[in-house]
Design an enzyme around this catalytic site. Sequence first.
Site, PDB file in Angstrom:
ATOM      1  N   GLY A   1      10.102 -59.980 -22.249  1.00 31.07           N
ATOM      2  CA  GLY A   1       9.356 -58.588 -22.182  1.00 31.07           C
ATOM      3  C   GLY A   1       7.977 -58.747 -21.756  1.00 31.07           C
ATOM      4  O   GLY A   1       7.477 -59.802 -21.640  1.00 31.07           O
ATOM      5  N   GLY A   2       7.297 -57.620 -21.739  1.00 27.98           N
ATOM      6  CA  GLY A   2       5.868 -57.590 -21.425  1.00 27.98           C
ATOM      7  C   GLY A   2       5.056 -58.486 -22.209  1.00 27.98           C
ATOM      8  O   GLY A   2       4.054 -58.997 -21.737  1.00 27.98           O
ATOM      9  N   PHE A   3       5.721 -58.370 -23.379  1.00 25.97           N
ATOM     10  CA  PHE A   3       4.551 -59.486 -24.391  1.00 25.97           C
ATOM     11  C   PHE A   3       4.858 -60.643 -24.688  1.00 25.97           C
ATOM     12  O   PHE A   3       4.254 -61.360 -25.251  1.00 25.97           O
ATOM     13  CB  PHE A   3       4.572 -58.634 -25.843  1.00 25.97           C
ATOM     14  CG  PHE A   3       5.733 -58.448 -26.475  1.00 25.97           C
ATOM     15  CD1 PHE A   3       6.486 -59.478 -26.936  1.00 25.97           C
ATOM     16  CD2 PHE A   3       6.359 -57.357 -26.540  1.00 25.97           C
ATOM     17  CE1 PHE A   3       8.098 -59.452 -27.429  1.00 25.97           C
ATOM     18  CE2 PHE A   3       7.886 -57.014 -27.029  1.00 25.97           C
ATOM     19  CZ  PHE A   3       8.570 -57.928 -27.548  1.00 25.97           C
ATOM     20  N   GLY A   4       6.030 -61.154 -23.915  1.00 28.39           N
ATOM     21  CA  GLY A   4       6.464 -62.562 -24.352  1.00 28.39           C
ATOM     22  C   GLY A   4       7.934 -62.608 -24.387  1.00 28.39           C
ATOM     23  O   GLY A   4       8.859 -61.732 -23.839  1.00 28.39           O
TER      24      GLY A   4
ATOM     25  N   ASP B   1      10.284 -45.234 -30.141  1.00 31.44           N
ATOM     26  CA  ASP B   1      11.301 -45.939 -29.035  1.00 31.44           C
ATOM     27  C   ASP B   1      12.492 -46.148 -29.534  1.00 31.44           C
ATOM     28  O   ASP B   1      13.101 -47.215 -29.510  1.00 31.44           O
ATOM     29  CB  ASP B   1      10.300 -47.276 -28.603  1.00 31.44           C
ATOM     30  CG  ASP B   1      10.856 -47.639 -27.239  1.00 31.44           C
ATOM     31  OD1 ASP B   1      11.556 -46.894 -26.336  1.00 31.44           O
ATOM     32  OD2 ASP B   1      10.741 -48.804 -26.985  1.00 31.44           O
TER      33      ASP B   1
ATOM     34  N   VAL C   1      11.401 -63.932 -26.705  1.00 34.46           N
ATOM     35  CA  VAL C   1      12.031 -64.074 -28.133  1.00 34.46           C
ATOM     36  C   VAL C   1      13.003 -65.285 -28.028  1.00 34.46           C
ATOM     37  O   VAL C   1      13.884 -65.414 -26.774  1.00 34.46           O
ATOM     38  CB  VAL C   1      12.934 -62.745 -28.533  1.00 34.46           C
ATOM     39  CG1 VAL C   1      13.533 -63.028 -29.841  1.00 34.46           C
ATOM     40  CG2 VAL C   1      11.765 -61.455 -28.115  1.00 34.46           C
TER      41      VAL C   1
ATOM     42  N   GLY D   1      15.532 -63.220 -25.020  1.00 34.84           N
ATOM     43  CA  GLY D   1      15.012 -62.015 -24.360  1.00 34.84           C
ATOM     44  C   GLY D   1      13.618 -62.145 -23.919  1.00 34.84           C
ATOM     45  O   GLY D   1      12.943 -62.848 -24.271  1.00 34.84           O
TER      46      GLY D   1
HETATM   47  C1  NAG Z   1       1.981 -64.281 -17.831  1.00 37.59           C
HETATM   48  O1  NAG Z   1       2.111 -65.622 -17.274  1.00 37.59           O
HETATM   49  C2  NAG Z   1       3.249 -66.229 -17.250  1.00 37.59           C
HETATM   50  C3  NAG Z   1       3.235 -67.578 -16.602  1.00 37.59           C
HETATM   51  O2  NAG Z   1       2.281 -68.093 -17.744  1.00 37.59           O
HETATM   52  C4  NAG Z   1       3.841 -65.447 -15.875  1.00 37.59           C
HETATM   53  O3  NAG Z   1       5.413 -65.616 -15.757  1.00 37.59           O
HETATM   54  C5  NAG Z   1       3.853 -63.798 -16.476  1.00 37.59           C
HETATM   55  O4  NAG Z   1       4.257 -63.029 -15.151  1.00 37.59           O
HETATM   56  C6  NAG Z   1       2.636 -63.223 -16.833  1.00 37.59           C
HETATM   57  N1  NAG Z   1       2.633 -61.969 -17.132  1.00 37.59           N
HETATM   58  C7  NAG Z   1       1.845 -61.052 -16.876  1.00 37.59           C
HETATM   59  C8  NAG Z   1       2.285 -59.716 -17.675  1.00 37.59           C
HETATM   60  O5  NAG Z   1       0.847 -61.280 -16.274  1.00 37.59           O
END
Ligand code: NAG
Length: 822
Positions: free
Chosen positions: A510-513, A626, A515, A508
């Site tokens: 999401g905003g933080f990365g 949440d 998984v 998955g």
């Molecule tokens: C974070 O960086 C990645 C690529 O390195 C990009 O795809 C993603 O949209 C970025 N996310 C944000 C919240 O800026």
Amino acid sequence: MESLTLLLLCLSLVNNIAISNARDTIDRVQFLSDNGETIVSADETFALGFFSPGTSKNRYVGIWYNKVPKETVVWVANRNKPLTDSSGVLKVNDTGILVLLDRSNDMVVWSSNTTTTATGDPIAKLLNSGNLVVHERSKGDDDSRDFVWQSFDYPSDIILPGIKLGRNLVTGIKWSITSWSNSSDPSPGRYSLRFDIDGCPQTMMRDGSTKVFRFGSWNGVQLIGQAAVTTNSIVKYSYVFNEEEQYGMYELINSVAPHKLMLQSDGIIRRTTWSSEKSSWITIMSKRGDTCDNYATCGSYSSCNINRNPICSCLDGFVLSNKQDSSSDCVRRTSLNCRGDGFLKLSGLKIPDTEKSWYNRSISLEDCESGEFWKMKERLHETQRRESVFLIHISITIPLKNGNAKLSIQNNTSCNKDCRVLCFNNCSCTAYAASNIDKGEHGCILWFGDLSDMKELSPSLQDIYIRMAATELGKISDHLDEEIELPLFDMSTIISATNNFSAENILGKGGFGSVYKGILKDGQEIAVKRLSQNSSQGLQEFKNEAMHIAKLQHRNLVKLLGFCIQAEEILLVYEFMHNKSLDFFIFDHERGKLLNWPIRFLIINRIVKGLLYFHQNSRHRIVYRDLKAGNILLDNKLNPKISDFGLARSFVGNENEANTRHVAGTYGYLSPEYIVDGLYSTKSDIYSFGVLILEIVSGKRNRGFTHINHHFNLLGHAWKLFVEDKCLEMVNATFRDSIDSSPEEVIRSIHVGLLCVQRNPEDRPSMSDVLMMLSSEWPLPQPKKPEFFIERDVIVDDTSSSNHEIPSSINQLTISDINPRL
Ligand SMILES: *[C@@H]1O[C@H](CO)[C@@H](O)[C@H](O)[C@H]1NC(C)=O
Ligand SMILES: *[C@@H]1O[C@H](CO)[C@@H](O)[C@H](O)[C@H]1NC(C)=O
Ligand SMILES: *[C@@H]1O[C@H](CO)[C@@H](O)[C@H](O)[C@H]1NC(C)=O
Ligand SMILES: *[C@@H]1O[C@H](CO)[C@@H](O)[C@H](O)[C@H]1NC(C)=O
Ligand SMILES: *[C@@H]1O[C@H](CO)[C@@H](O)[C@H](O)[C@H]1NC(C)=O
Ligand SMILES: *[C@@H]1O[C@H](CO)[C@@H](O)[C@H](O)[C@H]1NC(C)=O
Ligand SMILES: *[C@@H]1O[C@H](CO)[C@@H](O)[C@H](O)[C@H]1NC(C)=O
Ligand SMILES: *[C@@H]1O[C@H](CO)[C@@H](O)[C@H](O)[C@H]1NC(C)=O
Ligand SMILES: *[C@@H]1O[C@H](CO)[C@@H](O)[C@H](O)[C@H]1NC(C)=O
Ligand SMILES: *[C@@H]1O[C@H](CO)[C@@H](O)[C@H](O)[C@H]1NC(C)=O
Ligand SMILES: *[C@@H]1O[C@H](CO)[C@@H](O)[C@H](O)[C@H]1NC(C)=O
């Protein structure tokens, strides 16, 4: 008769070295011959002349106490080159060099080591301090910068007040003393006391080239090898560290009595003062030390305590390299892994040999906020207090019995140059400590290589922070608080488990990365949450999650298996959940069939237990904030586990409700008071839970619910059916068959669901009420019409409100339907 008188007079002149009309200078024309002549300092304290020490017949040029009846030589010129007869002559030649000539063969036996040559009229003068200096006659002796040579730069075995031990970085002169061979032989003996300049300078006594006693470095107050300085009314120490000179010396306070510090030929250092009443030298201090003072009595990473048996013991986290030999070196139980390392703070130790160290006295020890680091305090021995310090890239507060521990984000350029960070950032740095303790701990010493010659000192002078593998610090913390179990994974383990974070392994995003799924070498499946480095909100939520999950362990919560921290990367490792999340099943026509009513009812009950743990059982009351189908993960036996604690927030004490300007959570599950006023409490979770029950029963999402017969949302729909006593109509056709044996359970569940979504938080049951309601047959209270009966209510409510805070709340409303799941 006359000749006899003359002879006697001559003899008495030879024997009595204190001649009344003595001069205090030698120049180019006035020599000093070995015929009993001396020169005497102006105040008659010191004399310079020829002498034979002890039983020796050899002749030396030396300086001694003029008025002390017991011959006490404080300096010898020709230590290595004795004259065998009285043919010696000491003179100053035209270039200002002191030369000792053997007249019998006209050889230069000894000469002063003069680098600058004196022009004009050079003289040698014996000063009241016992210093023999050479300078131009016209310059006088007030300013040592005018001396072209001075005996104080070349001390023998005695340090008089004003003699320096150290070095002059401009002239390259190193001030040190060496014992006499024996009392009849002033040639350099076995022992020397010098100022070692490798690493952080330290005073070291050697036997030949072997280190035997380390007085240590100057820490602004004293030499660190000594027990705390006792106030001393006789001498005052001073140390100078600047770009020209680095030295220590002492001066007498309120005393004119002869005084000396001597390195005896047996290696004992003795400070003595002359008592004219007793007519002898009185010992003020004699340093022999105990076994623990002997250099490196114990091996590396071992500390010495004379009152212990055996006297050596390995520092925490280290074990003997040779179990049979308690004084062998100690080795790490867990090897270091650099970025994942932390520091163990030890107090009450003589800090280790600084030969392989680096120092800077103007760098601060810990510039960064001290609270930013994960510290754990522990009291072990009387003298040794220990504390672990983690320096890693995420902030997690973990409650400990004796204070809070905190893992922190280390991303502050202004504090990137403190001692701790310098050591942390260099993988070969094994320890750090403050170089100075005056005005608090400041300055920096970094050690490279193994730590040796440590001894327990009491009281403690200076703390030392020893690099340790984080897992080792974790072990040390184990007996502090059983709740903390945060194993650290190696990055290499994670890379091989996730196939180097390959796209196929993504579970998955999401905003933080993202998984990732991973499989450890032993076959254990894991889910790895990788923090994206560009999302500040993600970071905040990630920290939040780590903090909560680290504290929470419950069978209905997804288990955190450990961390991995490397450079900027932060990873959380969870147990892997095989069957995705609840929404994957309940909102899908086909998969919905796999969850019959008994399974659904079990899931509801387990979610209750997980939430109950959040709300009541864990040490801090936590509002999950949440709760939604997407955050309920299912294991291979379809056991539900709550995941994603990113929005969780804990309450302390009596605080029941918090206010936030940042409304976060998932639309459709948010309680009215949270959306409208930003207020949340455990009752906000109850509301979300009510929505979830109704979704589980109906197979429909609250959000986006439509019905052909009315414009109500899911809650309104449930209310309508409840009022019409047609609850069972709510049950989705995909599993309706399975409710036949227990329709009461379904009706009860819907009833509880409606109680949970009451407008007024007070009207909603608590989680423990819910547990009871679902598992008993007691009559339930009658629900009122729920809030957000119609989906559009939200928007109407929000825009029509007069609350000033609303616009910002609405702007920040987080729609986290896209939140990843494990
Ligand atoms: C974070 O960086 C990645 C690529 O390195 C990009 O795809 C993603 O949209 C970025 N996310 C944000 C919240 O800026
Ligand atoms: C002074 O003595 C030194 C050492 O013996 C010698 O090198 C130097 O030439 C002498 N200077 C004069 C002017 O004799
Ligand atoms: C004299 O100075 C030189 C160079 O500074 C040094 O190598 C030598 O050992 C010194 N000799 C004595 C007796 O101090
Ligand atoms: C002193 O040492 C010398 C050698 O350095 C030795 O010949 C002499 O016997 C010693 N004297 C005493 C009294 O020990
Ligand atoms: C010590 O650190 C200070 C401050 O960072 C720096 O200005 C100075 O040059 C350093 N001195 C040495 C000898 O490295
Ligand atoms: C960085 O560290 C300095 C020194 O401790 C502190 O004053 C400052 O507030 C910190 N800045 C941030 C953004 O944490
Ligand atoms: C740390 O700070 C640097 C520079 O300000 C930034 O580029 C980086 O993303 C930050 N890292 C974290 C983990 O916040
Ligand atoms: C670590 O310190 C050692 C010794 O000062 C130095 O040689 C090395 O270059 C340093 N390494 C890094 C990565 O700074
Ligand atoms: C993993 O992938 C990164 C970038 O995709 C690459 O730089 C690195 O070498 C890879 N590591 C391994 C162990 O394959
Ligand atoms: C029953 O549930 C499925 C998902 O499992 C959903 O697609 C369907 O719309 C539901 N049917 C009714 C009548 O609500
Ligand atoms: C749940 O996962 C297990 C193990 O992967 C699998 O055997 C089982 O079929 C799954 N159950 C459902 C309902 O998908």
